[in-house]
Design an enzyme around this catalytic site. Sequence first.
Site, mmCIF file in Angstrom:
data_model
loop_
_atom_site.group_PDB
_atom_site.id
_atom_site.type_symbol
_atom_site.label_atom_id
_atom_site.label_comp_id
_atom_site.label_asym_id
_atom_site.label_seq_id
_atom_site.Cartn_x
_atom_site.Cartn_y
_atom_site.Cartn_z
ATOM 1 N N ASN A 1 4.930 -20.640 -147.491
ATOM 2 C CA ASN A 1 6.338 -21.067 -147.368
ATOM 3 C C ASN A 1 7.199 -20.097 -146.557
ATOM 4 O O ASN A 1 8.065 -20.513 -145.788
ATOM 5 C CB ASN A 1 6.937 -21.337 -148.746
ATOM 6 C CG ASN A 1 7.006 -20.115 -149.611
ATOM 7 O OD1 ASN A 1 6.124 -19.263 -149.567
ATOM 8 N ND2 ASN A 1 8.045 -20.006 -150.395
ATOM 9 N N GLY B 1 1.689 -16.946 -154.789
ATOM 10 C CA GLY B 1 1.241 -18.329 -154.612
ATOM 11 C C GLY B 1 1.492 -19.126 -155.877
ATOM 12 O O GLY B 1 2.351 -18.779 -156.688
ATOM 13 N N THR C 1 1.015 -20.995 -159.609
ATOM 14 C CA THR C 1 0.703 -20.498 -160.955
ATOM 15 C C THR C 1 -0.762 -20.753 -161.316
ATOM 16 O O THR C 1 -1.422 -19.883 -161.904
ATOM 17 C CB THR C 1 1.670 -21.142 -161.971
ATOM 18 O OG1 THR C 1 2.983 -20.641 -161.681
ATOM 19 C CG2 THR C 1 1.308 -20.800 -163.404
ATOM 20 N N THR D 1 -3.341 -21.016 -159.276
ATOM 21 C CA THR D 1 -4.176 -20.070 -158.515
ATOM 22 C C THR D 1 -4.066 -18.677 -159.133
ATOM 23 O O THR D 1 -5.070 -17.967 -159.260
ATOM 24 C CB THR D 1 -3.726 -20.000 -157.031
ATOM 25 O OG1 THR D 1 -3.476 -21.311 -156.552
ATOM 26 C CG2 THR D 1 -4.777 -19.335 -156.165
ATOM 27 N N GLU E 1 2.886 -13.006 -158.145
ATOM 28 C CA GLU E 1 4.202 -13.632 -157.938
ATOM 29 C C GLU E 1 3.943 -15.120 -157.821
ATOM 30 O O GLU E 1 3.379 -15.585 -156.826
ATOM 31 C CB GLU E 1 4.849 -13.092 -156.656
ATOM 32 C CG GLU E 1 5.073 -11.589 -156.642
ATOM 33 C CD GLU E 1 6.128 -11.133 -157.637
ATOM 34 O OE1 GLU E 1 6.941 -11.964 -158.088
ATOM 35 O OE2 GLU E 1 6.136 -9.940 -157.977
ATOM 36 N N CYS F 1 10.285 -20.382 -153.521
ATOM 37 C CA CYS F 1 10.051 -20.253 -154.961
ATOM 38 C C CYS F 1 11.354 -20.016 -155.718
ATOM 39 O O CYS F 1 11.436 -20.245 -156.914
ATOM 40 C CB CYS F 1 9.074 -19.114 -155.214
ATOM 41 S SG CYS F 1 9.620 -17.588 -154.426
ATOM 42 N N GLU G 1 7.576 -6.532 -157.563
ATOM 43 C CA GLU G 1 7.506 -5.986 -156.206
ATOM 44 C C GLU G 1 8.876 -5.423 -155.868
ATOM 45 O O GLU G 1 9.798 -5.498 -156.660
ATOM 46 C CB GLU G 1 7.122 -7.108 -155.223
ATOM 47 C CG GLU G 1 5.749 -7.697 -155.506
ATOM 48 C CD GLU G 1 5.326 -8.740 -154.477
ATOM 49 O OE1 GLU G 1 6.194 -9.432 -153.922
ATOM 50 O OE2 GLU G 1 4.108 -8.854 -154.240
#
Length: 479
Positions: free
Chosen positions: A150, A226, A228, A230, A248, A282, A460
């Site tokens: 994205n 990416g 949830t 995954t 994340e 996101c 992060e």
Amino acid sequence: MNIQNYINGEFHNPASNKWIDNYNPSNGEVYGQIPNSGKNDVENAYISAKSAFPSWSLTTLEERSRILIKISELLEANIERFAKAESKDNGKPISLAKVVDIPRAASNFRFFGNAITQFASESHESVGQNAINYTLRQPIGVVGCISPWNLPLYLFTWKIAPAIAAGNCVVAKPSEVTPMTAYLLGEICNEAGLPKGVLNVVHGLGTSTGQAIVEHQDIKAISFTGGTVTGAHIAKVAAPMFKKLSLELGGKNPNIIFADCDYEDMLESTVHSSFANQGQICLCGSRIFIESSIYEKFKKDFVEKVKALKVGHPSEKDTNIGALISKPHIEKVKNYISIAKEENGTVLFGGNEVTVKGYENGYYLEPTVIEVPNDECRVNQEEIFGPVVTILPFNKEDDVLLMANKVKFGLSATLWTNNLKRTIRMSNQLQAGIIWVNTWMMRDLRTPFGGVKASGVGREGGFEALRFFTEAKNVCIKY
Ligand code: NAD
């Protein structure tokens, strides 16, 4: 245009010579091929990173900083080329890539180039025991960075920059649907004098290339952004190897609007937080809760503003909403609009595909506003990740707090109010990693970034990222 893997400072075809088609979302056509890398390619990238590590980890902070800042400057000097590539690969308006994606990728390198020179560790005197302790924060070694489609270069560099600033060497994989700017970054790194092997970029599918990175015994940490599902899978694979993980993941963020807010600011920002990047951020505020006393007014004004947004080709200057990322993704989003109707939601605007003249096979969708009957319907609970928002009125602060928190996600929340006590009460109780009050997506790179619940694990940003990419070691000296 075909692209290659970037390993040890050079460009290589995948060992298997297998390739994946790369689509241009604005016209639905294949415009190049990318490596379908396998375990061999990941191993080569690992070997290259491993051999670069001893020297890179001992490179002075000034030198690392200088190289990172040089990368940042070169990205800025190449902004047109990178923005064009990002827009073509992703479908986002080129105007957005030019003011958000590429400048932010450059900022990531500049920020961590500076931050590493200020990153300090602690010391503790053990009073009465004749001992002093100090903490070393040492680079981990070879780390893996895996990013989504994205905000391609923006999120790719958000991981890579702190990882290499901290002295690690990286095996990185961008999303297979938006590989282009990560590929171009290799050239920039060479030009900036980044030593060979410090960054290695391997392209390919998540289930093969990504999986090979996560499964690699000697890649000691994985920073992943990416979905949830995954993220949960990666956690499962990595756990028995005791890898350090930063995840994340998805979001379903509330945008809570009280009657005492600055109405015009809120309205403008809410259009943006709903539909920027085709709603594929996101952090988008996809659940809008409005205090009852202004609900009807908001509904009318918001729909009017949304109607005025132009869906169009990403390269046109006046385009507000470009193409969605892919055919399967637009189908997924349309399916959620059908679900909303089945659940007695009312589509106040949008819901249809848009045909853009000359680009009839592109993936265009109207910005869509759905009035939902309750907060528990699927479109209010599940991440759609497209240009779709729900609206729902509320009466009391407690009610909206309950609804805001009643989802599995917890990434961000936006609050519109001028009441200070309410701001503090709500900020304390909202279950999210980031709370924006009277603004949206205002970022200061020093702040911790990440989510709670199904939105992720770890933080992060700023020194949090440098802590993630280092191992703390305590040294205790008795004197
Ligand atoms: P995704 O999970 O499908 O893919 C993300 C990356 O992981 C890609 O590079 C993919 O190839 C790789 N991958 C897939 N399967 C893998 C596996 N088994 N092992 C290793 N790697 C694998 O997500 P996406 O569709 O690319 O991105 C959209 C999602 O990302 C949304 O849920 C969105 O909310 C989330 N996102 C979160 C943040 C955040 O900061 N929290 C930011 C942006 C996007």
